[in-house]
Design a protein around this motif. Structure first.
Motif, PDB file in Angstrom:
ATOM      1  N   ALA A 131     -57.090   0.508  73.513  1.00  0.00           N
ATOM      2  CA  ALA A 131     -56.665   1.903  73.588  1.00  0.00           C
ATOM      3  C   ALA A 131     -56.357   2.340  75.015  1.00  0.00           C
ATOM      4  O   ALA A 131     -55.360   3.015  75.272  1.00  0.00           O
ATOM      5  N   VAL A 132     -57.208   1.942  75.975  1.00  0.00           N
ATOM      6  CA  VAL A 132     -57.031   2.434  77.339  1.00  0.00           C
ATOM      7  C   VAL A 132     -55.724   1.927  77.942  1.00  0.00           C
ATOM      8  O   VAL A 132     -54.929   2.700  78.485  1.00  0.00           O
ATOM      9  N   LEU A 133     -55.461   0.620  77.862  1.00  0.00           N
ATOM     10  CA  LEU A 133     -54.234   0.084  78.442  1.00  0.00           C
ATOM     11  C   LEU A 133     -52.998   0.613  77.715  1.00  0.00           C
ATOM     12  O   LEU A 133     -51.967   0.888  78.335  1.00  0.00           O
ATOM     13  N   ALA A 134     -53.094   0.763  76.402  1.00  0.00           N
ATOM     14  CA  ALA A 134     -51.960   1.301  75.649  1.00  0.00           C
ATOM     15  C   ALA A 134     -51.676   2.746  76.055  1.00  0.00           C
ATOM     16  O   ALA A 134     -50.513   3.137  76.236  1.00  0.00           O
ATOM     17  N   LYS A 135     -52.719   3.543  76.230  1.00  0.00           N
ATOM     18  CA  LYS A 135     -52.533   4.924  76.656  1.00  0.00           C
ATOM     19  C   LYS A 135     -52.031   4.996  78.093  1.00  0.00           C
ATOM     20  O   LYS A 135     -51.197   5.850  78.430  1.00  0.00           O
ATOM     21  N   LEU A 136     -52.512   4.083  78.945  1.00  0.00           N
ATOM     22  CA  LEU A 136     -52.034   4.057  80.321  1.00  0.00           C
ATOM     23  C   LEU A 136     -50.553   3.705  80.364  1.00  0.00           C
ATOM     24  O   LEU A 136     -49.775   4.346  81.086  1.00  0.00           O
ATOM     25  N   ILE A 181     -42.292   5.522  85.012  1.00  0.00           N
ATOM     26  CA  ILE A 181     -42.671   4.215  85.546  1.00  0.00           C
ATOM     27  C   ILE A 181     -42.690   3.210  84.402  1.00  0.00           C
ATOM     28  O   ILE A 181     -43.375   3.409  83.399  1.00  0.00           O
ATOM     29  N   GLY A 182     -41.937   2.123  84.542  1.00  0.00           N
ATOM     30  CA  GLY A 182     -41.939   1.084  83.521  1.00  0.00           C
ATOM     31  C   GLY A 182     -43.283   0.388  83.465  1.00  0.00           C
ATOM     32  O   GLY A 182     -43.899   0.111  84.495  1.00  0.00           O
ATOM     33  N   ALA A 183     -43.771   0.087  82.266  1.00  0.00           N
ATOM     34  CA  ALA A 183     -45.078  -0.545  82.124  1.00  0.00           C
ATOM     35  C   ALA A 183     -45.068  -1.501  80.935  1.00  0.00           C
ATOM     36  O   ALA A 183     -44.562  -1.161  79.866  1.00  0.00           O
ATOM     37  N   GLU A 184     -45.594  -2.702  81.153  1.00  0.00           N
ATOM     38  CA  GLU A 184     -45.752  -3.687  80.092  1.00  0.00           C
ATOM     39  C   GLU A 184     -47.188  -4.202  80.092  1.00  0.00           C
ATOM     40  O   GLU A 184     -47.844  -4.204  81.134  1.00  0.00           O
ATOM     41  N   ILE A 185     -47.660  -4.634  78.930  1.00  0.00           N
ATOM     42  CA  ILE A 185     -49.012  -5.170  78.781  1.00  0.00           C
ATOM     43  C   ILE A 185     -48.911  -6.640  78.413  1.00  0.00           C
ATOM     44  O   ILE A 185     -48.101  -7.030  77.577  1.00  0.00           O
ATOM     45  N   THR A 186     -49.742  -7.454  79.043  1.00  0.00           N
ATOM     46  CA  THR A 186     -49.763  -8.881  78.735  1.00  0.00           C
ATOM     47  C   THR A 186     -51.187  -9.408  78.829  1.00  0.00           C
ATOM     48  O   THR A 186     -52.028  -8.822  79.525  1.00  0.00           O
ATOM     49  N   LEU A 187     -51.444 -10.498  78.139  1.00  0.00           N
ATOM     50  CA  LEU A 187     -52.736 -11.167  78.244  1.00  0.00           C
ATOM     51  C   LEU A 187     -52.718 -12.242  79.324  1.00  0.00           C
ATOM     52  O   LEU A 187     -53.754 -12.612  79.865  1.00  0.00           O
ATOM     53  N   ASP A 188     -51.528 -12.757  79.626  1.00  0.00           N
ATOM     54  CA  ASP A 188     -51.439 -13.874  80.554  1.00  0.00           C
ATOM     55  C   ASP A 188     -50.080 -13.859  81.234  1.00  0.00           C
ATOM     56  O   ASP A 188     -49.044 -14.003  80.574  1.00  0.00           O
ATOM     57  N   ALA A 189     -50.068 -13.684  82.548  1.00  0.00           N
ATOM     58  CA  ALA A 189     -48.811 -13.674  83.299  1.00  0.00           C
ATOM     59  C   ALA A 189     -48.553 -14.989  84.014  1.00  0.00           C
ATOM     60  O   ALA A 189     -47.554 -15.128  84.719  1.00  0.00           O
ATOM     61  N   VAL A 190     -49.419 -15.959  83.821  1.00  0.00           N
ATOM     62  CA  VAL A 190     -49.347 -17.199  84.588  1.00  0.00           C
ATOM     63  C   VAL A 190     -48.065 -17.971  84.298  1.00  0.00           C
ATOM     64  O   VAL A 190     -47.460 -18.567  85.185  1.00  0.00           O
ATOM     65  N   ARG A 214     -41.894  -0.899  88.232  1.00  0.00           N
ATOM     66  CA  ARG A 214     -42.461  -1.494  87.025  1.00  0.00           C
ATOM     67  C   ARG A 214     -43.884  -1.935  87.328  1.00  0.00           C
ATOM     68  O   ARG A 214     -44.174  -2.440  88.413  1.00  0.00           O
ATOM     69  N   VAL A 215     -44.760  -1.734  86.368  1.00  0.00           N
ATOM     70  CA  VAL A 215     -46.169  -2.070  86.521  1.00  0.00           C
ATOM     71  C   VAL A 215     -46.576  -2.987  85.379  1.00  0.00           C
ATOM     72  O   VAL A 215     -46.213  -2.747  84.223  1.00  0.00           O
ATOM     73  N   LEU A 216     -47.316  -4.042  85.699  1.00  0.00           N
ATOM     74  CA  LEU A 216     -47.821  -4.969  84.692  1.00  0.00           C
ATOM     75  C   LEU A 216     -49.297  -4.694  84.460  1.00  0.00           C
ATOM     76  O   LEU A 216     -50.093  -4.686  85.409  1.00  0.00           O
ATOM     77  N   LEU A 217     -49.657  -4.466  83.204  1.00  0.00           N
ATOM     78  CA  LEU A 217     -51.051  -4.238  82.824  1.00  0.00           C
ATOM     79  C   LEU A 217     -51.567  -5.514  82.174  1.00  0.00           C
ATOM     80  O   LEU A 217     -51.003  -5.990  81.179  1.00  0.00           O
ATOM     81  N   VAL A 218     -52.638  -6.082  82.721  1.00  0.00           N
ATOM     82  CA  VAL A 218     -53.163  -7.356  82.246  1.00  0.00           C
ATOM     83  C   VAL A 218     -54.477  -7.114  81.522  1.00  0.00           C
ATOM     84  O   VAL A 218     -55.432  -6.584  82.101  1.00  0.00           O
TER      85      VAL A 218
END
Length: 344
Positions: free
Chosen positions: A173-178, A187-196, A164-168
């Motif tokens: 468009a780029v992160l969504a396409k990635l 590969i599992g992938a999620e996008i977040t603005l803040d992982a803290v 699993r990969v976290l995209l911050v």
């Protein structure tokens, strides 16, 4: 039979996925490789793009079935007492070719012999046999212990799980396409603005973290601190360029935890008019250059695709392919390396 004894073990391995220069997708696969006398068996075969039957994405019941087959608790799936040792990473069909071997008991021992490249129900050992591989005699106690650990919830050998990969960053468009490309290759992938604020056990599920190029240093430091506090082993990196195939390759490089002494692809540098590739054993190497033009359109150029002998190799770069900010990706069946092209 009087074959000498060799040791048996298991080790995590990876088949590198990616978005290829022609737009095709190559599936990422995590699996357990067979270790014979301290060396992965797959490395003894001639640059084979294949995975063992002990892959992370099979599901618990199928994975257990594969383990029990290797323990000879079920019948051989192929005629002649043959078992698939390595199969196609994309479809696992025999028609794509597979390495098979006879597995049998000899007293308390287990013997693997007559390795062959098989594409139909009747293998031709004389024509397609791996005559320099095996036979191997494993002590039954060691062999069973290594495989039976996989059937226990708290086994000493960790069954590989899908990465699993976290995209911050902003869900641009780029992160969504990635994220979409990573999911496409397994590969599992999620996008977040803040992982803290995430729980430590959740952060430890990620194998890699990719910061978008617009994420500030203060935000990156906060995320790094959160992952360090969670005792995560994730690799944290910043996206090199808004080119999706290049970013996928960057993620694949981060996911590769293979010890250096078990790698085929050892090094990659690029600068001026050449790239330098270092390989440990004979393997097929593909080089692709990525760049953006003045209108921010991505371009990919295939530079090289051939087998290389062990050692360092200097490969000319096409000046048209590495204009401006550009990157080179080197790929083998089990590894990916990415490097920026140094400007003179």
């Amino acid at each position: 039979m009087t074959f000498r004894y060799v040791t048996f073990g298991l080790a995590p391995a990876m088949r590198a996925g990616g978005v290829l220069a022609n737009g095709a997708y190559q599936i990422h696969r995590d699996f357990l490789d067979f270790v014979v006398d301290g060396r992965p068996l797959l490395l003894r075969l001639a640059d084979l793009d294949a995975v063992s039957p002990l892959a992370s994405d099979l599901g618990p019941s199928i994975f257990t079935e594969q383990v029990r087959r290797l323990l000879l608790e079920t019948d051989a799936p192929l005629d002649g007492g043959r078992f698939v040792i390595y199969g196609c990473p994309e479809c696992e069909g025999l028609e794509c070719g597979a390495v098979t071997a006879v597995i049998e008991r000899d007293g308390a021992d287990f013997v693997w012999r007559d390795f062959v490249w098989q594409t139909d129900e009747t293998p031709d050992f004389e024509l397609n046999g791996y005559h320099g591989i095996g036979p191997y005699r494993f002590r039954g106690e060691q062999y069973r212990a290594a495989l039976e650990r996989l059937l226990l919830a708290d086994g000493a050998h960790e069954v590989p799980t899908g990465p699993r990969v976290l995209l911050v960053g902003q869900r641009a468009a780029v992160l969504a396409k990635l994220a979409a490309a990573l999911r496409r290759i397994g590969i599992g992938a999620e996008i977040t603005l803040d992982a803290v604020g995430a729980l430590a056990e959740e952060l430890r599920k990620y194998s890699a973290v990719v910061f978008g190029r617009t994420v500030g240093q203060e935000e990156r430091d906060a995320v790094r601190d959160a992952f360090a506090t969670a005792r995560s082993e994730a690799v944290l990196m910043t996206a090199l360029s808004p080119i999706v195939p290049l970013l996928v390759a960057q993620v694949e490089q981060a996911l590769d935890r293979t010890p250096y002494d078990r790698r085929r692809l050892l090094g990659l540098t690029a600068g001026g008019d050449e790239a330098v590739v270092q390989v440990a054993s004979e393997c097929r190497v593909r080089l692709v250059a990525h760049r953006l033009d003045r209108l921010s359109r991505p371009h990919a150029h295939e530079l090289f695709d051939a087998s290389l002998e062990p050692g360092a190799h200097r490969i000319p770069l096409d000046a048209r392919a590495v204009r401006g900010e550009s990157f080179v990706v080197a790929r083998t069946s089990d590894a990916v390396l990415v490097t920026p092209v140094a400007r003179r």
